[in-house]
Design a protein around this motif. Structure first.
Motif, PDB file in Angstrom:
ATOM      1  N   GLN A  36       0.904  -1.064   0.056  1.00  0.00           N
ATOM      2  CA  GLN A  36       0.030  -0.067   0.016  1.00  0.00           C
ATOM      3  C   GLN A  36       0.807   1.227  -0.169  1.00  0.00           C
ATOM      4  OE1 GLN A  36      -3.287  -0.491  -0.050  1.00  0.00           O
ATOM      5  NE2 GLN A  36      -3.582   1.601  -0.500  1.00  0.00           N
ATOM      6  N   PRO A 230       4.049   2.942 -14.575  1.00  0.00           N
ATOM      7  CA  PRO A 230       2.980   3.596 -13.947  1.00  0.00           C
ATOM      8  C   PRO A 230       1.840   2.365 -14.132  1.00  0.00           C
ATOM      9  CG  PRO A 230       4.081   5.062 -15.435  1.00  0.00           C
ATOM     10  CD  PRO A 230       4.916   3.981 -15.518  1.00  0.00           C
ATOM     11  N   GLY A 231       0.888   2.462 -13.267  1.00  0.00           N
ATOM     12  CA  GLY A 231      -0.320   1.420 -13.543  1.00  0.00           C
ATOM     13  C   GLY A 231      -0.924   1.373 -12.372  1.00  0.00           C
ATOM     14  N   THR A 232      -2.021   0.598 -12.234  1.00  0.00           N
ATOM     15  CA  THR A 232      -2.711   0.094 -10.752  1.00  0.00           C
ATOM     16  C   THR A 232      -1.801  -1.157 -10.592  1.00  0.00           C
ATOM     17  OG1 THR A 232      -4.729   0.930 -11.866  1.00  0.00           O
ATOM     18  CG2 THR A 232      -4.731  -0.357  -9.701  1.00  0.00           C
ATOM     19  N   TYR A 233      -1.577  -1.251  -9.018  1.00  0.00           N
ATOM     20  CA  TYR A 233      -1.027  -2.505  -8.670  1.00  0.00           C
ATOM     21  C   TYR A 233      -1.471  -3.000  -7.586  1.00  0.00           C
ATOM     22  CZ  TYR A 233       3.638  -1.427 -10.957  1.00  0.00           C
ATOM     23  OH  TYR A 233       4.367  -1.304 -11.941  1.00  0.00           O
ATOM     24  N   ARG A 234      -1.187  -4.388  -7.375  1.00  0.00           N
ATOM     25  CA  ARG A 234      -1.663  -5.041  -6.261  1.00  0.00           C
ATOM     26  C   ARG A 234      -0.818  -6.056  -5.926  1.00  0.00           C
ATOM     27  NH1 ARG A 234      -6.718  -8.626  -7.150  1.00  0.00           N
ATOM     28  NH2 ARG A 234      -6.461  -9.540  -5.129  1.00  0.00           N
ATOM     29  N   TYR A 244      -6.172 -16.721 -11.062  1.00  0.00           N
ATOM     30  CA  TYR A 244      -6.565 -15.390 -11.791  1.00  0.00           C
ATOM     31  C   TYR A 244      -6.385 -15.597 -13.390  1.00  0.00           C
ATOM     32  CZ  TYR A 244      -7.911 -12.710  -7.836  1.00  0.00           C
ATOM     33  OH  TYR A 244      -8.689 -12.280  -6.641  1.00  0.00           O
ATOM     34  N   TRP A 413       1.998  -6.480  -8.450  1.00  0.00           N
ATOM     35  CA  TRP A 413       1.808  -6.990  -9.763  1.00  0.00           C
ATOM     36  C   TRP A 413       1.041  -5.723 -10.298  1.00  0.00           C
ATOM     37  CZ3 TRP A 413      -3.383  -9.327 -11.281  1.00  0.00           C
ATOM     38  CH2 TRP A 413      -3.221  -9.835 -12.625  1.00  0.00           C
ATOM     39  N   ILE A 415      -1.518  -4.516 -12.618  1.00  0.00           N
ATOM     40  CA  ILE A 415      -2.826  -5.495 -13.114  1.00  0.00           C
ATOM     41  C   ILE A 415      -2.931  -5.078 -14.453  1.00  0.00           C
ATOM     42  CG2 ILE A 415      -5.336  -5.502 -12.786  1.00  0.00           C
ATOM     43  CD1 ILE A 415      -4.839  -4.466  -9.871  1.00  0.00           C
TER      44      ILE A 415
ATOM     45  N   LEU B 347      -9.605  -8.468 -11.080  1.00  0.00           N
ATOM     46  CA  LEU B 347      -8.237  -8.446 -10.973  1.00  0.00           C
ATOM     47  C   LEU B 347      -7.877  -7.174 -10.261  1.00  0.00           C
ATOM     48  CD1 LEU B 347      -7.098  -8.872 -14.913  1.00  0.00           C
ATOM     49  CD2 LEU B 347      -7.126 -10.582 -12.695  1.00  0.00           C
ATOM     50  N   HIS B 348      -8.884  -6.112 -10.089  1.00  0.00           N
ATOM     51  CA  HIS B 348      -8.808  -4.869  -9.241  1.00  0.00           C
ATOM     52  C   HIS B 348      -9.300  -5.166  -7.781  1.00  0.00           C
ATOM     53  CE1 HIS B 348      -7.699  -3.463 -13.317  1.00  0.00           C
ATOM     54  NE2 HIS B 348      -7.113  -2.296 -12.507  1.00  0.00           N
ATOM     55  N   GLY B 349      -9.848  -6.273  -7.463  1.00  0.00           N
ATOM     56  CA  GLY B 349     -10.367  -6.687  -6.169  1.00  0.00           C
ATOM     57  C   GLY B 349      -9.292  -6.598  -5.178  1.00  0.00           C
ATOM     58  N   GLY B 350      -9.456  -6.243  -4.001  1.00  0.00           N
ATOM     59  CA  GLY B 350      -8.425  -6.334  -3.023  1.00  0.00           C
ATOM     60  C   GLY B 350      -7.812  -4.995  -2.848  1.00  0.00           C
ATOM     61  N   ASP B 351      -6.567  -4.938  -1.978  1.00  0.00           N
ATOM     62  CA  ASP B 351      -5.950  -3.671  -1.935  1.00  0.00           C
ATOM     63  C   ASP B 351      -5.297  -3.298  -3.408  1.00  0.00           C
ATOM     64  OD1 ASP B 351      -6.804  -3.689   0.635  1.00  0.00           O
ATOM     65  OD2 ASP B 351      -5.016  -4.391   1.505  1.00  0.00           O
ATOM     66  N   THR B 352      -5.546  -2.274  -3.622  1.00  0.00           N
ATOM     67  CA  THR B 352      -4.648  -1.566  -4.947  1.00  0.00           C
ATOM     68  C   THR B 352      -4.036  -0.364  -4.654  1.00  0.00           C
ATOM     69  OG1 THR B 352      -6.408  -0.788  -5.975  1.00  0.00           O
ATOM     70  CG2 THR B 352      -6.224  -3.116  -6.627  1.00  0.00           C
ATOM     71  N   TRP B 353      -3.089  -0.053  -5.268  1.00  0.00           N
ATOM     72  CA  TRP B 353      -2.619   1.154  -5.447  1.00  0.00           C
ATOM     73  C   TRP B 353      -2.035   1.947  -6.741  1.00  0.00           C
ATOM     74  CZ3 TRP B 353      -0.020  -3.195  -3.698  1.00  0.00           C
ATOM     75  CH2 TRP B 353       1.257  -3.167  -4.317  1.00  0.00           C
ATOM     76  N   GLN B 354      -1.836   2.859  -6.928  1.00  0.00           N
ATOM     77  CA  GLN B 354      -1.752   3.638  -8.107  1.00  0.00           C
ATOM     78  C   GLN B 354      -0.081   4.236  -8.330  1.00  0.00           C
ATOM     79  OE1 GLN B 354      -4.400   3.520  -9.915  1.00  0.00           O
ATOM     80  NE2 GLN B 354      -3.447   3.987 -11.787  1.00  0.00           N
ATOM     81  N   ILE B 355       0.372   3.908  -9.398  1.00  0.00           N
ATOM     82  CA  ILE B 355       1.761   4.384  -9.691  1.00  0.00           C
ATOM     83  C   ILE B 355       1.625   5.381 -10.941  1.00  0.00           C
ATOM     84  CG2 ILE B 355       4.260   3.958 -10.137  1.00  0.00           C
ATOM     85  CD1 ILE B 355       4.020   1.536  -8.088  1.00  0.00           C
ATOM     86  N   ASN B 356       1.901   6.686 -10.724  1.00  0.00           N
ATOM     87  CA  ASN B 356       1.738   7.562 -11.971  1.00  0.00           C
ATOM     88  C   ASN B 356       3.175   7.730 -12.783  1.00  0.00           C
ATOM     89  OD1 ASN B 356      -1.146   7.872 -11.404  1.00  0.00           O
ATOM     90  ND2 ASN B 356      -0.627   9.276  -9.690  1.00  0.00           N
TER      91      ASN B 356
END
Lengths: 615, 356
Positions: A36, A230-234, A244, A413, A415, B347-356
């Motif tokens: 996080q 850059p992107g959305t990660y988990r 998955y 990862w 996504i 795929l976006h379920g659970g804790d996610t975070w953004q990197i720009n």
């Protein structure tokens, strides 16, 4: 007291305790906080196969190692900077891995005479000077937790059990982790027991506050977020990524997923995960045994499902005959082998790469199957989709070799966007394909791929019979004709040999390395980390990693022959090395360990340097 | 909540399978393959009976699948112009389970033998029976290994002299009916290759049953175990041995002075007595729908000692939810509850975070 804040670029923490102490949960939560926060990370759980070994004993020690950094990293780390030891057994079992001057946070409440004797300590290492070379923080975790929870209406036992959350709170303070996620997690986990939820949150916060006020910790640390693509990660583990990936494959293939499986360590979590997603049209079937698991998956594939079975090495041994049936009936099937230490039961929770030759050859007759292996936990997603792509395109069983290290390890990862995923949709055959316009020839092949048509029951006019007996080329009727058998054996082999796999990529930044390090499967991280170390010290080394083991990329021979020396580290006694020597007459240099653990980057770096220096 | 009943499907094993348009004939179900059993094999009679029975079901031919294991009988699918899967030794019930569970629109038949089903595939058989997927399992019992040329089988009588047991076999055979009843089977029946009318009537009931049905078919192997069932076929003996079970009917058999009846024995089972020795109210009335399998089990034991009396017909036919129905109901309920799965959401379920 003003505390200092020190900047670090990376940290390796190992949580260790009794298998009942909740170390995996503690590690998972610290990982979630770290993800996080935006660090790059890699984890390595290490736990006994026994569910509850006798308390306080060495075999009962469970640990969770987490490596996190402000830059991209490749492994869970060789040696911890910090060891959290919840009891004497945890200290004793892990001390040998701990470099000098590393921090030890020990729960002194558990260092009783009885517990010390149980693991063979003559004295108390907390009190004598045997730990003088490390930075020891003796913390009464249990009693501090119990005291912090005095006001709660819970039993003393429940209060004591919250000590892992106290430890997590302390570590969260020490490394400036965000705490909201853990609080929300505890509220959800104990939603039906609100008092336990509140107590655990209180223990977690007490641990944080203890760090802030006690004098035994004068410094806390910050590790800046990593700069990743850059992107959305988990954060994702290999088993979850694989599950998955199978779901994504089902969606992208437009075929309902049918999983036939029998519980086995370390593969069961894939069954658990898939069984939670029935709203994707997924049918999960817990079979009576390994054979029924794969047989049901093959039966479902005959009916037009994406048939999958998941297991570990002992299960693959049992499924061999059915995989052979899938080879000859040329039906799509995915066989996931989450490898573990063998032979026989071996060490179920420990990792190994020892099933490669079984995956390649462990069936009767000439029985070729594609064999693929993911390189990292998140790559399990990509390779599951890849396995499905090949299975449906070529109508063949595919072996996907994960292992215990990938299965339970985790990493951030990025996504993927759905439109980044390949379209692997198949077209069932719905009309006769014979010259006369009425006949259906189930073994009339596509000239480009050599795949046979796939007509599923319910399709009028295409009623046909398939089976394990040799079939006549084209018609699929039973045939004992010698020349036909020779032709069919070669056709089945040619189909697998002709599968479109991407070329082997080589990482050779200056293009002048004379030594290539080759790997496959889960050794990617340690090898890449070792290669970085060697290069940092001025060494020249190239790296290539195989994810497609059968067929091998078309340029494999060319790549191997373009280097003076090829080093091939494997967690087995040289299985890929044997294949490469036989195929290409390239005498690769092997480096092998079978300790049930991944390679350490430092030792691989030394091995690579030795090979470079040994001219 | 998942619906845990078969609902309107009870007793309607074929309800979900598309019906054929127009009339079908035996010829529609014959494949172009030459039948290659030994001349005189009981399999011919069973094949002919099945081929002439299938048109009567009125199902789309393409929605019928025959799955077999290994053994002489397992060649059966090649001779039927339906979909077919000739698989590997003992595994047909498992393969058919995956097929039937994922395709409720298919009528799935398993063809197996005493070696295939009861030796190498014993585990799959008992689990298929307890699980109750919508399958019809036809177990051709010739009490011998044919394809491997004459070894004793798990239904051969003790003391069987064969190539592998020159001094006689030692192990007690399985009674397939007792085994199936012990494995919680919902439909269990026995019939004989030579009695086409009886065979077809049993098949008809098996097809109508929703769930797994097991039909044991006594089948003569004229090469390695010829005459194994002769006492059931010989007019001089058959009526005194064969007990024809019919639901709702008192269990009596034999003729004239040799008329016999089945009644409850004081030892907890059932026994055969002369008809004249039993009063009408003592005679057991066969109840195939009895939720308690004990009377059916007791009937299955009447052939001890071997072939003294042999009940044929439907021992047990009870309605209970089929596995495929329950499984597909879970899929339906999950979809109704959560909506059809969205890959992006997953795929976006659970804790996610953004990197720009």
């Amino acid at each position: 007291m003003t505390k200092q804040v020190q900047q670090l670029d990376r940290v390796i923490i190992r949580f260790a305790g009794d298998s009942g102490d909740g170390m995996q949960l503690t590690g998972d939560r610290f990982t979630a906080e770290t993800a996080q926060f935006g660090n790059d990370l890699s984890t390595l759980p290490n736990f006994p196969a026994e569910i509850r070994a006798p308390a306080g004993t060495l075999p009962g020690v469970s640990s969770f190692q987490l490596h996190f950094a402000d830059h991209d990293i490749l492994t869970p780390g060789d040696a911890p900077n910090v060891l959290v030891a919840m009891n004497p057994a945890a200290l004793k079992a892990n001390l040998a891995d701990l470099p000098r001057r590393a921090d030890i946070i020990a729960n002194i409440d558990e260092f009783t005479k009885r517990n010390l004797v149980k693991v063979g300590y003559a004295g108390n290492p907390i009190e004598d000077d045997s730990l003088a070379e490390w930075r020891l923080h003796a913390v009464p975790l249990t009693s501090l937790t119990v005291r912090a929870l005095e006001g709660f209406d819970i039993s003393k036992k429940d209060a004591e059990r919250a000590k892992n959350m106290f430890a997590l709170g302390l570590l969260s303070w020490l490394y400036s982790r965000p705490t909201e996620g853990t609080i929300a997690f505890l509220e959800a986990k104990f939603a039906r027991k609100p008092e336990i939820a509140k107590a655990n949150i209180a223990a977690f916060q007490a641990g944080w506050n203890y760090g802030e006020t006690t004098e035994s910790f004068s410094t806390s640390y910050e590790i800046k977020p990593a700069t990743l693509r850059p992107g959305t990660y988990r954060n994702i583990s290999g088993n979850q990524a694989l599950a998955y990936g199978l779901i994504a494959a089902s969606v992208q293939a437009r075929l309902p997923l049918f999983l036939g499986s029998y519980p086995i360590t370390p593969a069961s979590d894939i069954l658990h995960e898939l069984s939670r997603h029935k709203h994707f049209g997924i049918r999960t079937f817990q079979a009576e045994d390994e054979i029924a698991g794969v047989a049901a998956a093959l039966g479902a594939a005959f009916g037009g499902s994406l048939g999958v079975t998941t297991t570990s090495g002992p299960g693959v041994a049992l499924k061999a005959e059915t995989v052979g049936l899938a080879v000859t009936t040329e039906l799509p099937l995915i066989v996931v082998d989450v490898q573990r230490a063998g032979p026989s039961t071996g060490m179920p929770t420990k990792t190994e790469q020892t099933d490669l030759l079984m995956a390649m050859f462990g069936r009767n007759g000439e029985s070729p199957v594609p064999v693929f292996a993911p390189a990292t936990p998140s790559d399990c997603f990509t390779m599951a989709v890849e396995a499905a792509r090949i299975a449906v395109k070529y109508r063949t069983p595919v072996m996907l070799l994960s292992d215990g290290y990938l299965a339970n390890g985790s990493e951030p990862w990025r996504i993927p966007e759905i439109d980044e995923l390949p379209d692997i949709s198949v077209r069932f055959t719905t009309a006769p394909n014979g010259d006369d316009g009425t006949m259906y020839l189930p073994y009339l092949r596509d000239p480009a791929t050599l795949a046979r048509p796939w007509a599923v029951p319910g399709t009028p006019g295409l009623e046909h019979r398939i089976g394990g007996i040799e079939k006549a080329d084209g018609s699929g009727n039973i045939s004992y004709d010698p020349n036909n058998h020779d032709r069919m054996v070669r056709l089945r082999q040619a189909k697998i040999d002709g599968i479109d796999v991407p070329p082997l990529e080589v990482d050779d930044p200056d293009g002048d390395a004379r030594v290539l390090v080759l790997g496959w499967g889960s050794t990617y991280g340690p090898i890449a980390a070792a290669v970085r170390r060697v290069r940092k010290d001025g060494g020249k080394v190239a790296q290539a990693h195989l994810r497609h083991l059968n067929p091998l990329p078309a340029n494999t021979c060319e790549v191997l022959r373009s280097y003076d020396k090829v080093l091939l580290p494997e967690i087995n006694l040289g299985q890929l090395a044997m294949l490469l020597r036989a195929r290409f007459l390239v005498d690769v240099i092997t480096y092998n360990q079978v300790r049930g653990l991944p390679f350490k980057a430092a030792e691989l770096a030394a091995v690579i340097q030795d090979v470079i220096d040994s001219d | 909540m998942t619906d845990t009943t078969n609902g309107s499907l009870n007793g309607k094993g074929l309800a979900l399978i598309p019906r054929a348009e127009g009339k079908q004939t035996l010829k529609d179900f014959k494949s172009d393959q030459e039948v290659r059993w030994c001349p005189g094999c009981g399999d011919y009679a069973i094949l002919a009976a099945v081929q002439s029975f299938l048109p009567e079901l009125g199902l789309k031919r393409e929605n019928i699948v025959f799955v077999s294991g290994i053994g002489c009988s397992s060649r059966f699918p090649y001779y039927l112009n339906t979909y077919g899967f000739h698989s590997i030794h003992g595994r047909a019930p498992a393969i058919a389970t995956g097929l039937a569970a994922s395709r409720p629109d298919l009528s799935v038949w398993v063809i197996t033998g005493d070696g295939d089903a009861l030796s190498i595939g014993g585990n799959h058989l008992i689990h298929a029976l307890r699980r109750n997927v919508n399958l019809n399992i036809l177990l051709f019992n010739n009490r011998i290994y044919g394809l491997t040329k004459g070894q004793y089988s798990p239904t051969s009588e003790v003391g069987k002299i064969t190539k592998s047991t020159p001094m006689g076999s030692l192990d007690k055979p399985f009674n397939p009916i007792s085994l199936a009843l012990g494995a919680e089977a919902g439909f269990v029946a026995r019939t004989i290759d030579s009695d086409r009318k009886h065979l077809q009537s049993v098949l008809r009931q098996a097809a109508a049953h929703r769930g797994t049905s097991l039909v044991e078919i006594y089948q003569n192997c004229n090469i390695f175990n010829d005459g194994a069932f002769d006492t059931l076929k010989d007019p001089a003996t058959r009526d005194e041995i064969t007990i024809r079970l019919e639901h709702g009917q008192p269990i009596v058999f034999g003729t004239g002075d040799n008329e016999q009846a089945v009644r409850l024995s004081p030892y907890g089972g059932v026994e055969v007595v002369r008809r004249s020795e039993a009063s009408d109210d003592q005679i057991l009335v066969h109840d195939a729908h009895n939720p308690d399998p004990s009377p059916a089990f007791a009937l299955s034991r009447l052939d001890e000692p071997a072939f003294q009396h042999v009940p044929i017909g439907v021992f047990r036919s009870i309605d209970r939810p089929s596995y495929d129905h329950l499984l597909n109901e879970q899929v339906r309920a999950a979809t109704a509850d959560k909506g059809a799965g969205s890959l992006a959401d997953l795929l976006h379920g659970g804790d996610t975070w953004q990197i720009n």
